[in-house]
Each structure stands twice: as structure tokens, then as C-alpha cells.
Design a protein around this motif. Sequence first.
Motif, PDB file in Angstrom:
ATOM      1  N   ALA A 152       0.834  -1.211   0.000  1.00 30.10           N
ATOM      2  CA  ALA A 152       0.000   0.000   0.000  1.00 30.10           C
ATOM      3  C   ALA A 152       0.867   1.259   0.000  1.00 30.10           C
ATOM      4  N   GLU A 153       1.955   1.243   0.772  1.00 30.33           N
ATOM      5  CA  GLU A 153       2.841   2.403   0.833  1.00 30.33           C
ATOM      6  C   GLU A 153       3.582   2.597  -0.486  1.00 30.33           C
ATOM      7  N   LEU A 154       4.020   1.490  -1.086  1.00 24.14           N
ATOM      8  CA  LEU A 154       4.700   1.579  -2.377  1.00 24.14           C
ATOM      9  C   LEU A 154       3.738   2.114  -3.442  1.00 24.14           C
ATOM     10  N   THR A 155       2.528   1.588  -3.470  1.00 33.41           N
ATOM     11  CA  THR A 155       1.541   2.017  -4.454  1.00 33.41           C
ATOM     12  C   THR A 155       1.248   3.505  -4.331  1.00 33.41           C
ATOM     13  N   GLU A 156       1.123   3.996  -3.095  1.00 36.02           N
ATOM     14  CA  GLU A 156       0.854   5.421  -2.874  1.00 36.02           C
ATOM     15  C   GLU A 156       2.000   6.276  -3.410  1.00 36.02           C
ATOM     16  N   TYR A 157       3.227   5.851  -3.118  1.00 30.62           N
ATOM     17  CA  TYR A 157       4.390   6.612  -3.586  1.00 30.62           C
ATOM     18  C   TYR A 157       4.455   6.619  -5.113  1.00 30.62           C
TER      19      TYR A 157
ATOM     20  N   LYS B 287       6.338  10.671 -14.597  1.00 27.46           N
ATOM     21  CA  LYS B 287       7.522   9.818 -14.625  1.00 27.46           C
ATOM     22  C   LYS B 287       7.208   8.450 -15.231  1.00 27.46           C
ATOM     23  N   LEU B 288       8.145   7.990 -16.053  1.00 33.28           N
ATOM     24  CA  LEU B 288       8.073   6.662 -16.651  1.00 33.28           C
ATOM     25  C   LEU B 288       8.715   5.679 -15.672  1.00 33.28           C
ATOM     26  N   ILE B 289       7.992   4.613 -15.333  1.00 33.11           N
ATOM     27  CA  ILE B 289       8.448   3.703 -14.282  1.00 33.11           C
ATOM     28  C   ILE B 289       8.955   2.395 -14.872  1.00 33.11           C
ATOM     29  N   GLY B 290      10.186   2.035 -14.498  1.00 32.10           N
ATOM     30  CA  GLY B 290      10.775   0.761 -14.889  1.00 32.10           C
ATOM     31  C   GLY B 290      10.794  -0.187 -13.704  1.00 32.10           C
ATOM     32  N   PHE B 291      10.662  -1.478 -13.989  1.00 33.75           N
ATOM     33  CA  PHE B 291      10.538  -2.463 -12.918  1.00 33.75           C
ATOM     34  C   PHE B 291      11.429  -3.666 -13.200  1.00 33.75           C
ATOM     35  N   VAL B 292      12.189  -4.073 -12.167  1.00 36.70           N
ATOM     36  CA  VAL B 292      13.047  -5.256 -12.250  1.00 36.70           C
ATOM     37  C   VAL B 292      12.687  -6.190 -11.105  1.00 36.70           C
TER      38      VAL B 292
ATOM     39  N   VAL C 179      12.284   0.670 -10.142  1.00 35.56           N
ATOM     40  CA  VAL C 179      11.856  -0.087  -8.970  1.00 35.56           C
ATOM     41  C   VAL C 179      12.384  -1.508  -9.095  1.00 35.56           C
ATOM     42  N   CYS C 180      13.037  -1.998  -8.062  1.00 38.24           N
ATOM     43  CA  CYS C 180      13.468  -3.391  -8.002  1.00 38.24           C
ATOM     44  C   CYS C 180      12.726  -4.078  -6.861  1.00 38.24           C
ATOM     45  N   SER C 181      12.266  -5.293  -7.091  1.00 40.36           N
ATOM     46  CA  SER C 181      11.657  -6.055  -6.006  1.00 40.36           C
ATOM     47  C   SER C 181      12.535  -7.254  -5.678  1.00 40.36           C
ATOM     48  N   ILE C 182      12.567  -7.592  -4.406  1.00 44.19           N
ATOM     49  CA  ILE C 182      13.251  -8.800  -3.945  1.00 44.19           C
ATOM     50  C   ILE C 182      12.240  -9.613  -3.146  1.00 44.19           C
ATOM     51  N   PHE C 183      11.892 -10.766  -3.686  1.00 39.46           N
ATOM     52  CA  PHE C 183      10.946 -11.653  -3.003  1.00 39.46           C
ATOM     53  C   PHE C 183      11.190 -13.078  -3.484  1.00 39.46           C
ATOM     54  N   VAL C 184      11.574 -13.955  -2.567  1.00 41.84           N
ATOM     55  CA  VAL C 184      11.763 -15.360  -2.912  1.00 41.84           C
ATOM     56  C   VAL C 184      10.383 -16.006  -2.927  1.00 41.84           C
TER      57      VAL C 184
ATOM     58  N   GLN D 195      16.395   3.492  -7.590  1.00 43.49           N
ATOM     59  CA  GLN D 195      15.738   4.493  -6.731  1.00 43.49           C
ATOM     60  C   GLN D 195      14.778   3.903  -5.701  1.00 43.49           C
ATOM     61  N   VAL D 196      14.186   2.746  -6.016  1.00 45.07           N
ATOM     62  CA  VAL D 196      13.173   2.177  -5.117  1.00 45.07           C
ATOM     63  C   VAL D 196      13.384   0.668  -4.993  1.00 45.07           C
ATOM     64  N   LEU D 197      13.328   0.165  -3.770  1.00 41.33           N
ATOM     65  CA  LEU D 197      13.382  -1.277  -3.503  1.00 41.33           C
ATOM     66  C   LEU D 197      12.110  -1.703  -2.786  1.00 41.33           C
ATOM     67  N   PHE D 198      11.489  -2.743  -3.294  1.00 44.02           N
ATOM     68  CA  PHE D 198      10.303  -3.335  -2.663  1.00 44.02           C
ATOM     69  C   PHE D 198      10.684  -4.736  -2.199  1.00 44.02           C
ATOM     70  N   CYS D 199      10.691  -4.943  -0.887  1.00 41.95           N
ATOM     71  CA  CYS D 199      11.068  -6.263  -0.354  1.00 41.95           C
ATOM     72  C   CYS D 199      10.009  -6.742   0.637  1.00 41.95           C
ATOM     73  N   PRO D 200       8.869  -7.213   0.128  1.00 43.21           N
ATOM     74  CA  PRO D 200       7.773  -7.656   0.990  1.00 43.21           C
ATOM     75  C   PRO D 200       8.050  -9.011   1.625  1.00 43.21           C
ATOM     76  N   GLY D 201       7.371  -9.267   2.745  1.00 41.31           N
ATOM     77  CA  GLY D 201       7.402 -10.586   3.345  1.00 41.31           C
ATOM     78  C   GLY D 201       6.353 -11.481   2.700  1.00 41.31           C
ATOM     79  N   GLN D 202       6.359 -12.743   3.061  1.00 40.71           N
ATOM     80  CA  GLN D 202       5.424 -13.680   2.442  1.00 40.71           C
ATOM     81  C   GLN D 202       3.970 -13.329   2.779  1.00 40.71           C
ATOM     82  N   GLN D 203       3.722 -12.871   4.010  1.00 39.42           N
ATOM     83  CA  GLN D 203       2.355 -12.522   4.389  1.00 39.42           C
ATOM     84  C   GLN D 203       1.834 -11.345   3.577  1.00 39.42           C
ATOM     85  N   GLU D 204       2.723 -10.463   3.180  1.00 40.05           N
ATOM     86  CA  GLU D 204       2.322  -9.307   2.378  1.00 40.05           C
ATOM     87  C   GLU D 204       1.908  -9.731   0.968  1.00 40.05           C
ATOM     88  N   MET D 205       2.633 -10.710   0.409  1.00 41.81           N
ATOM     89  CA  MET D 205       2.349 -11.149  -0.954  1.00 41.81           C
ATOM     90  C   MET D 205       1.283 -12.241  -1.014  1.00 41.81           C
TER      91      MET D 205
END
Length: 283
Positions: free
Chosen positions: A8-13, A22-27, A52-57, A88-98
Motif C-alpha cells: 500500500a505504501e509503495l503504491t501510494e508513492y 515519470k516513466l516507471i521501470g521495474f526489475v 523499482v526493483c523487487s526482492i521476493f523469494v 531508486q526504489v526497492l520493494f522487499c515484501p514478506g510472504q504474508q504481504e504477498m
Amino acid sequence: MLVFDKKAELTEYLTQQRQTGKLIGFVPTMGALHQGHLSLIEASLSQTDLTVCSIFVNPTQFNNPQDLEKYPRTLEKDRELLEKAGCQVLFCPGQQEMYPNVSYTNFSFGLLETVMEGYFRPGHFHGVGLVVSKLFHIVQPNLAFFGQKDLQQCRIIEQLAKDLFFNVSVVVVPTMREADGLAMSSRNVRLQPGERKEAAILYKVLQESANRLLAGEGVQEIKKAAERTLTNTTTGVRLEYFCIADGGTLQPVKDVQQHKQLALCVAGYVGEVRLIDNLLLEL
């Protein structure tokens, strides 16, 4: 670099950033980052305004629980690498978040997942489709960057974006390689020194096979020769598949004259580590 662990916080930002044009790129990644991942970050930085880079196993794409357990997790090192690279942005959610609830949605990708990785790892691409769909909804990127090493995954995600009307362009970035040709992978760190040397045979066979195709040799003869080399006990490889396929559909080919692009794909175990690689050949 801003770090978020709540969607929710990432989406708001990102909504605020999008409103400024701004054009948003995602990895999207599973962490244990290496230069191959950083090449995706570099590609995004060069083509977009905000990366934006996400890290989630992602547990749903592992059909082997031991593989999930052994997957390297190096979050602090990953954060340092991303910050140094300019992400510029890292998203690293936990399993409960995803996965706050049990997921009942099931993805099927037809012929795209009946071969190669889909055949040997049943359910894998369902998990990929599920988590990438979630991430695309959260980030809503203009461009999403994926490495060619996971070619079948790239084709799956291209189909996913097309079928579900995701307003995102999927960018496939060429594979980064070590000096001896081994495709960079988070799994490489698990190779013992002797195994690391043996692993280079995978790309060598891909190159040799591509040269023989360009020289006019037949598909079946080349495939058999590659399999003989890779199943030779001296190579240290336990081969799962070597495939010469259409570069788009990934279906096995018989006559190269009917195709504009070929994908030479290989997968096998070196020691306990499963490695994949591919080479795209324009005709």
C-alpha cells in the motif's frame, strides 16, 4: 534509495510519481543479486525515469522444497548493490504481504509450458504467473526488465501481459556471462570449485551447436551430438534437456528453414545445482 515492504505504501508513492509524468521501470528479482541483475537495473535506468526493483523469494514457483530452502538470501548485500547501481526504489515484501490468503487462481500457459522448464518443473510457471501478476498490479510499471537466461519465463511473461492487458512493455535483456561463458546466476555460488569449471561446458555446447546449425547441419544430428557431449561422464553434467526450438513459441523444430529465430536451450545438474542456459540464433 527508498525501501518499502508494504504494498500500500509503495503504491501510494508510485501513484504520486506517476502523476508527475515519470516513466516507471521495474526489475523483479528473488535477490542474491549479481551483475546480471544489475544489467537489468542499468537498462531500466537508461530507459525510464524511476527504477523499482523487487526482492521476493516466491515460494509458489518452487516445485522442490529443498531448492526453496537452499535458495541464497543476501538482502543486506543486495541493498548495497542496488544503491550503488543507482536504483531508486526497492520493494522487499514478506510472504504474508504477498500471500495473505490461500491462492486458488491457477495459471496455465498452454504449449508454452509443456516443454523444457514447464515439463521438468510442473507448476513452476503457475507460480511465476501468479507472483508477476501481483507485482505488476502493485507497481504498474511502464517497462519491465527480464534476463534472457530465463528465456521461457520471458516468453511466459510476454504472453501474460498480452492476455491480461497489463499496460507494460516486457524488455528482454541479453544474458550476462562470466569470462568462460557461464551464464550468471544466483545458483552459481552453490557450485564447488571443480563443478564451477565443469559448468562452462553448457555454453560451449550451445555455441558449437549454433555454429553447426549455421553451417547447414541437420537439427537431429546436432541435437544428438550435443546430448552425447553433455551426457559424457567426464563432463560432470546430469543433462535434463537440450532443445532446438522456435525462438517465439519454444516448440521443438525439425526444419530450420521454416523459422526466423531459433532458441538453443539446455538444462542440467552440475553437482547438486540445477543450471539453465540458452542462445538465440537469428536466421
